[in-house]
Write an enzyme that holds these catalytic residues in place. Structure first.
Site, PDB file in Angstrom:
ATOM      1  N   ARG A  24     -15.462 -80.100   1.135  1.00  0.00           N
ATOM      2  CA  ARG A  24     -16.293 -78.991   0.644  1.00  0.00           C
ATOM      3  C   ARG A  24     -17.605 -78.885   1.406  1.00  0.00           C
ATOM      4  NH1 ARG A  24     -12.589 -80.626  -2.970  1.00  0.00           N
ATOM      5  NH2 ARG A  24     -12.097 -79.363  -4.805  1.00  0.00           N
ATOM      6  N   GLN A 166      -8.043 -77.550  -6.585  1.00  0.00           N
ATOM      7  CA  GLN A 166      -7.787 -76.793  -5.356  1.00  0.00           C
ATOM      8  C   GLN A 166      -7.599 -75.318  -5.689  1.00  0.00           C
ATOM      9  OE1 GLN A 166      -4.446 -78.940  -3.705  1.00  0.00           O
ATOM     10  NE2 GLN A 166      -5.738 -80.632  -2.998  1.00  0.00           N
ATOM     11  N   ASP A 315      -4.808 -88.824  -8.913  1.00  0.00           N
ATOM     12  CA  ASP A 315      -4.477 -89.502  -7.651  1.00  0.00           C
ATOM     13  C   ASP A 315      -4.341 -91.013  -7.824  1.00  0.00           C
ATOM     14  OD1 ASP A 315      -4.456 -87.077  -6.368  1.00  0.00           O
ATOM     15  OD2 ASP A 315      -6.499 -87.243  -5.606  1.00  0.00           O
ATOM     16  N   ARG A 388      -1.380 -92.534  -0.451  1.00  0.00           N
ATOM     17  CA  ARG A 388      -1.682 -93.212  -1.727  1.00  0.00           C
ATOM     18  C   ARG A 388      -0.545 -94.153  -2.138  1.00  0.00           C
ATOM     19  NH1 ARG A 388      -6.543 -91.776  -2.458  1.00  0.00           N
ATOM     20  NH2 ARG A 388      -7.183 -89.618  -2.139  1.00  0.00           N
TER      21      ARG A 388
HETATM   22  C1  S3P Z   1      -8.260 -82.291  -4.850  1.00  0.00           C
HETATM   23  C2  S3P Z   1      -7.676 -81.911  -6.041  1.00  0.00           C
HETATM   24  C3  S3P Z   1      -6.487 -82.572  -6.602  1.00  0.00           C
HETATM   25  C4  S3P Z   1      -6.246 -83.931  -5.969  1.00  0.00           C
HETATM   26  C5  S3P Z   1      -6.378 -83.885  -4.478  1.00  0.00           C
HETATM   27  C6  S3P Z   1      -7.765 -83.433  -4.077  1.00  0.00           C
HETATM   28  C7  S3P Z   1      -9.434 -81.541  -4.360  1.00  0.00           C
HETATM   29  O1  S3P Z   1      -5.345 -81.764  -6.350  1.00  0.00           O
HETATM   30  O2  S3P Z   1      -4.975 -84.410  -6.346  1.00  0.00           O
HETATM   31  O3  S3P Z   1      -6.133 -85.167  -3.926  1.00  0.00           O
HETATM   32  O4  S3P Z   1     -10.117 -82.015  -3.439  1.00  0.00           O
HETATM   33  O5  S3P Z   1      -9.708 -80.466  -4.907  1.00  0.00           O
HETATM   34  P1  S3P Z   1      -4.932 -80.539  -7.295  1.00  0.00           P
HETATM   35  O6  S3P Z   1      -5.955 -79.479  -7.177  1.00  0.00           O
HETATM   36  O7  S3P Z   1      -3.583 -80.107  -6.800  1.00  0.00           O
HETATM   37  O8  S3P Z   1      -4.861 -81.106  -8.689  1.00  0.00           O
END
Ligand code: S3P
Length: 429
Positions: A24, A166, A315, A388
């Site tokens: 970000r 996300q 995660d 992971r």
């Molecule tokens: C993340 C959101 C999560 C996470 C991923 C990183 C992010 O995924 O599992 O490792 O940086 O926004 P999801 O948005 O699919 O839950």
């Protein structure tokens, strides 16, 4: 990678920067006015995919030893990439960029590796289309490659079906280019790093809460560059938290770990399981909390892991399954069907790997059931290049009862989020 049993783990680790925040920082830095200086940035394959994508869109990014400088060009400063944007293995890059690119006046194509091309993208395509975006799965299968065409975006109230940061972030990035306010309501609050950073860059945004997981963004004002100190990644720290808890006679200090309440589910569950984890030097920079964590070997009991806590430890679930093999009783992990659509099917790989090591574990449609404690034995572990899974089983190998070592296949994938993982693990032995 072949790993053998460890006797005791002692020492101190400064875990690498948070992956979500690092992505970000590049994205918002690129569309802010001025220079964003980022310290503690995670130098890894996934974050490099984001850097490469923004360089391809005309953003100058200086990568120095101790910092990254992003020369932002403002909300309307990106230029059309000469070719498709390769997001590699990074779901965060492809999904958040799909929102940002929906607001641009040029054509683009987003794709990635074979794992990314299997992952579900309708969850971003559909809400973005509702906002007026012209975005499509080029093969018509709801996955990448994605084509994004110029469009005009409308402000609106959206509800997401999955608690996904996300997806929420893709909508918020598109929202920066919409003609009115955008609100996103999630079923459960997911990690909120995008919102926190947008706020610190001067966006008009109100954050969702546990009780009301609705985020509201009012577009219209420019983003201003600022310094970012990225805290250590709790998802990376988690491997050493687990290592310290399950390896006999261990004591590990982890420095500067991000403990944002949308990410600290692992700490909450482990404390309930009886883990000896102490927090020191709690501080906050630009809305992100961090602390030093001291971990000591602990006698653990089983836990029920499901419901509201799941997005805050999603995660870490493969690793929690490894830990649960050493806990007294039956651990149930549920409401976590999302694990099947991560970099790999993490339910299948975790259950198969743990069974191969002799654990008592059963797969469920939305999680796993683990009966513990059971001794673990040497095995060959398939990881499908999922970072992971490789790291979780590297931790399991520390308590392998046999003289023969555990073999982790495709362990090079740790470079996705933690290139120095094996060096750091060795430093504790
Ligand atoms: C993340 C959101 C999560 C996470 C991923 C990183 C992010 O995924 O599992 O490792 O940086 O926004 P999801 O948005 O699919 O839950």
């Amino acid at each position: 990678m072949k790993l053998s049993r460890a006797m005791e783990l002692k020492g101190e680790i400064k875990v690498p920067g948070d992956k979500s925040i690092s992505h970000r920082s590049i994205m918002l830095g690129a569309i802010a006015e001025g220079d964003t200086v980022i310290r503690g940035f995670l130098k890894s394959a996934d974050c490099n995919s984001t850097i490469k994508a923004f360089k391809a869109m005309g953003i100058e990014i200086e990568e120095e030893e101790d910092k990254i400088i992003v020369h932002g060009k403002g909300l309307h400063g990106l230029r059309a990439p000469a070719s498709y944007l390769d997001c590699g293995n990074s779901g965060t890059t492809i999904r958040i960029l799909s929102g940002l690119l929906s607001g641009q006046p040029f054509e683009s194509v987003l794709t990635g590796d074979s794992s990314i091309q299997k992952r579900p993208m309708r969850r971003v395509i559909e809400p973005l289309q509702q906002m007026g975006a012209k975005i499509e799965s080029m093969k018509g299968n709801g996955s990448a490659p994605l084509a994004v065409h110029p469009s005009s975006l409308k402000g609106m109230n959206l509800k997401t079906k999955v608690a996904s940061a996300q997806v929420k972030s893709a909508i918020l990035m598109a929202g920066l280019y919409a003609d009115g306010p955008v609100s996103v309501r999630e079923p459960i609050l997911s990690r909120n790093h995008t919102e926190i950073m947008l706020k610190s860059f001067g966006a008009k945004i109100s954050l969702g809460t546990v009780d009301d997981p609705t985020t509201v963004l009012e577009p219209g004002n420019a983003l201003e560059a600022r310094e970012i100190n990225v805290p250590g990644d709790i998802s990376s720290a988690a491997y050493f938290i687990a290592a310290g808890l399950i390896t006999p006679d261990s004591e590990i200090m982890l420095r500067n770990v991000g403990i944002n309440s949308t990410r600290d589910g692992i700490l909450r569950v482990l404390k309930e399981m009886g883990a000896d984890i102490s927090l020191f030097d709690i501080k906050e920079t630009a809305g992100e909390k961090c602390a030093d964590l001291l971990i000591k070997t602990s006698h653990l009991k089983a836990a029920n892991i499901g419901g509201e806590i799941i997005p805050s430890l999603i995660d870490e679930l493969p690793l929690l399954a490894v830990i649960a093999t050493q806990a007294e009783g039956t651990t149930v992990i549920k409401d976590a069907a999302e694990l099947k659509v991560k970099e790999s099917d993490r339910i299948a790989l975790t259950v198969n790997g743990l069974k191969a090591m002799g654990a008592d574990v059963t797969a469920a449609d939305d999680g796993m059931i683990i009966n513990g404690p059971t001794p673990l034995h040497h095995a060959k572990i398939a990881t499908m290049k999922d970072h992971r899974i490789a790291m979780s089983f590297s931790i399991a190998s520390l308590i392998n009862q046999d003289v023969q070592s555990v073999e982790i296949l495709d362990s090079g994938s740790v470079g996705i989020s933690y290139p120095m993982f094996y060096r750091d693990l060795d430093s504790l032995k």
